[in-house]
Design a protein around this motif. Structure first.
Motif, PDB file in Angstrom:
ATOM      1  N   ARG A 129      30.194  31.978  24.394  1.00  0.00           N
ATOM      2  CA  ARG A 129      30.613  32.850  25.473  1.00  0.00           C
ATOM      3  C   ARG A 129      30.303  34.298  25.093  1.00  0.00           C
ATOM      4  O   ARG A 129      30.732  34.779  24.049  1.00  0.00           O
ATOM      5  CB  ARG A 129      32.118  32.673  25.727  1.00  0.00           C
ATOM      6  CG  ARG A 129      32.571  32.966  27.155  1.00  0.00           C
ATOM      7  CD  ARG A 129      34.048  32.631  27.326  1.00  0.00           C
ATOM      8  NE  ARG A 129      34.857  33.286  26.299  1.00  0.00           N
ATOM      9  CZ  ARG A 129      35.173  34.590  26.311  1.00  0.00           C
ATOM     10  NH1 ARG A 129      34.783  35.362  27.294  1.00  0.00           N
ATOM     11  NH2 ARG A 129      35.914  35.104  25.338  1.00  0.00           N
TER      12      ARG A 129
ATOM     13  N   THR B 195      33.419  37.388  29.662  1.00  0.00           N
ATOM     14  CA  THR B 195      33.986  37.010  30.953  1.00  0.00           C
ATOM     15  C   THR B 195      34.376  38.302  31.648  1.00  0.00           C
ATOM     16  O   THR B 195      35.004  39.176  31.038  1.00  0.00           O
ATOM     17  CB  THR B 195      35.210  36.110  30.760  1.00  0.00           C
ATOM     18  OG1 THR B 195      34.779  34.872  30.181  1.00  0.00           O
ATOM     19  CG2 THR B 195      35.903  35.815  32.103  1.00  0.00           C
TER      20      THR B 195
ATOM     21  N   THR C 250      33.124  32.040  37.057  1.00  0.00           N
ATOM     22  CA  THR C 250      34.203  31.733  36.117  1.00  0.00           C
ATOM     23  C   THR C 250      35.152  30.674  36.664  1.00  0.00           C
ATOM     24  O   THR C 250      35.645  29.819  35.919  1.00  0.00           O
ATOM     25  CB  THR C 250      34.987  33.024  35.784  1.00  0.00           C
ATOM     26  OG1 THR C 250      34.090  33.975  35.228  1.00  0.00           O
ATOM     27  CG2 THR C 250      36.108  32.750  34.798  1.00  0.00           C
TER      28      THR C 250
ATOM     29  N   THR D 248      31.236  34.270  33.993  1.00  0.00           N
ATOM     30  CA  THR D 248      31.206  34.171  32.538  1.00  0.00           C
ATOM     31  C   THR D 248      29.759  33.974  32.111  1.00  0.00           C
ATOM     32  O   THR D 248      29.037  33.184  32.719  1.00  0.00           O
ATOM     33  CB  THR D 248      32.066  32.992  32.057  1.00  0.00           C
ATOM     34  OG1 THR D 248      33.434  33.263  32.391  1.00  0.00           O
ATOM     35  CG2 THR D 248      31.953  32.804  30.544  1.00  0.00           C
TER      36      THR D 248
END
Lengths: 357, 357
Positions: A238, A241, A303, A321
């Motif tokens: 990731r 976000t 997201t 994200t």
């Protein structure tokens, strides 16, 4: 060998949209066209690379153009077979299998349109393991397979067949024709024998796309985190976000180019992420530092839903994200980086390994 | 049937340069290439339209691009046969005869390059009776002969074969490829049967060009007026004798476009003539009034030598005489004017008959 039915394309298109890193065309339009073709002509057979005879003639079918255009200028649905037939006439041979050139949203679907209409099987794999904006950015190019002869067809009935001295010239000439033809055309090219597929393709990416799309859908159904499901399946990290706070886009040279700025939310509050794209997301800067580059996959997901967000779908306020996903290792060889590394696109940086999980 | 030897091309190129109305490429470069090809491979046979069998496959060979570019980017001399062979492969048939698409300077010579290299005869005629800047501006178009299939080849070895829904699309797609390929390419297209030549071609224009070039040369040799010799042979009317006082040119969209202003001398002192061109001279205004328009021929000759002055050769101070010469009458039909009348080029005027002698 398995059959693909129209409803399976929902998952496949969603997953391919994620793997397409924002490019490869809008999966929605492509899915509808492919589903309509399958309903009209019957299911499409998908075969594994191992099931393709060594002397098979495998043709890559794709759409070329600016995804922003294909959103409004819906393909006629006949261009794929027109391009395929023009290529076959030029070669004096008939294709035995079709394959996607990339697993982008529209371009993962396009071979299914032609496959339904011709009865030809589709090979489970693609020539990138992601999507890239230019025709020469294909793994078969690393083993000497040429893009040309290449056939290009538009919605009006015009076709052209290219024979070029390099894959870059195939891209240049097809792109200029594409722009003149209205910025959205279909191509048949990158002809491979069955025994070249193992080295030329990323295997089983259609299966991966379908499983990825299903995982996102199932996570969503039980109110789990669909983005985490996708990241888990892809080994993705990731990057941020947040929400989209600025998008600058332009359609130039037959491409959708631009930049987007994201402001972090939740655990990322105070951080920023800048995305640069040319049809696909190519570079990500977090707090001003490059943290992900082509040829690694930079995937932007909604997201809440886990759905892929295409570069042309980016808009102010969208909650997304961003995942970094390792590319096929062949892209990190010198030849692969020459074709599709950040410097080819004019970014003044080498490839940067993705940050650790 | 007669043989053309290298030295005859001097007269032919000069005459074709005059008939080319400033366009069709520089005759000097074309002549040298054709002479070299004939010296290397032997003389070229020229046949009359009547000598061509009804079932012959006649292919037009031409150069496409901006003449300003071909002056500096000399053709390799292999593009013509490369284009011809690509077209033959696409059709599955071999050409029996070649023909110029136009009698412009470079483009009257280009078929001789391919003819010398292949041994094929050249038909005495052309598809315009002059030169025009765009591929669809051909008399065969008025009898249903299509420009496509059309093969385009560049100096690097790239080829493309077009199959289009209209002649205008052939022009558009070949032009965009031409621009990408460097603004100077060779084409093989406008395939005719022998029994279509009478309606599709202006007959005997190669003979006319050679005789015209000889008449100018011979008048010059005896210190007679070479421009008067040319005008007499063509039924042309003198529009102005003067000198070039201003030239504005630009290379855009694959064309050499611009305007030139002439100030009258001798009997024309005090008069002005403005020429507008797009590869060829298309419009002449004398003292502000339109007095000659496409599709009639507007020929600019060096006043002293009678040599043709191409649009890219126009320069300040040049002493020239401008002739208006009636076009083939088929160009003045509604279909002909639609293809190549002044309104097609964006000039706000109908065709204006040439002034009387």
């Amino acid at each position: 060998m398995r059959e693909i039915k129209p409803e399976q394309l929902d998952d496949l298109a969603r997953g391919a949209g994620i793997l397409g890193t924002g490019g490869g065309g809008d999966p929605y339009v492509g899915k509808l066209l492919a589903q309509q073709a399958i309903r009209a002509h019957g299911p499409v057979t998908v075969v594994d690379i191992d099931e393709v005879p060594a002397d098979a003639m495998v043709v890559a079918i794709s759409g070329m153009g600016a995804p922003t255009v294909s959103l409004e200028k819906i393909p006629a649905g006949t261009e794929e077979v027109t391009a395929l037939r023009a290529l076959e006439r030029a070669l004096g041979r008939r294709a035995t299998h079709l394959v996607p050139i990339e697993v982008g949203g529209l371009n993962s679907m396009v071979p299914f349109i032609a496959a339904a209409q011709t009865g030809l099987p589709v090979v489970d794999g693609d020539a990138m393991g992601r999507a890239f904006p230019e025709a020469q950015m294909v793994l078969p190019g690393l083993i000497g397979v040429t893009v040309a002869p290449m056939a290009v067809a538009d919605d009006k009935g015009n076709t052209l067949v290219l024979d070029t001295v390099s894959n870059l010239w195939a891209e240049r000439l097809a792109r200029s024709a594409c722009v003149e033809m209205g910025c959205s055309v279909s191509c048949a090219d990158t002809v491979m024998r069955g025994d070249q597929l193992r080295d030329g393709l990323v295997p089983a990416t259609l299966t991966l796309a379908e499983e990825l799309g299903r995982a996102v859908r199932e996570a969503r159904a039980v109110h789990a985190d669909p983005v985490a499901a996708a990241a888990g399946m892809l080994g993705g990290v990731r990057l941020l976000t947040g929400k989209v706070v600025d998008v600058e886009r332009r359609t130039s040279g037959g491409f959708a180019r631009g930049e987007a700025r994201l402001a972090g939310t939740a655990g990322d509050t105070g951080r920023t992420l800048e995305l640069s794209f040319q049809n696909e997301h190519l570079l990500a800067r977090r707090d001003g530092t490059v943290i992900a580059t082509t040829p690694d996959l930079i995937c932007v997901l909604d997201t809440d839903t886990g759905d892929p967000v295409t570069t042309e779908g980016l808009r102010y306020g969208l909650r997304v994200t961003v995942l970094g996903v390792p590319c096929d290792p062949r892209w990190l060889t010198p030849g692969g980086l020459d074709l599709a590394g950040p410097r080819y696109f004019g970014y003044d940086t080498d490839h940067v390994p993705l940050p650790p999980h």
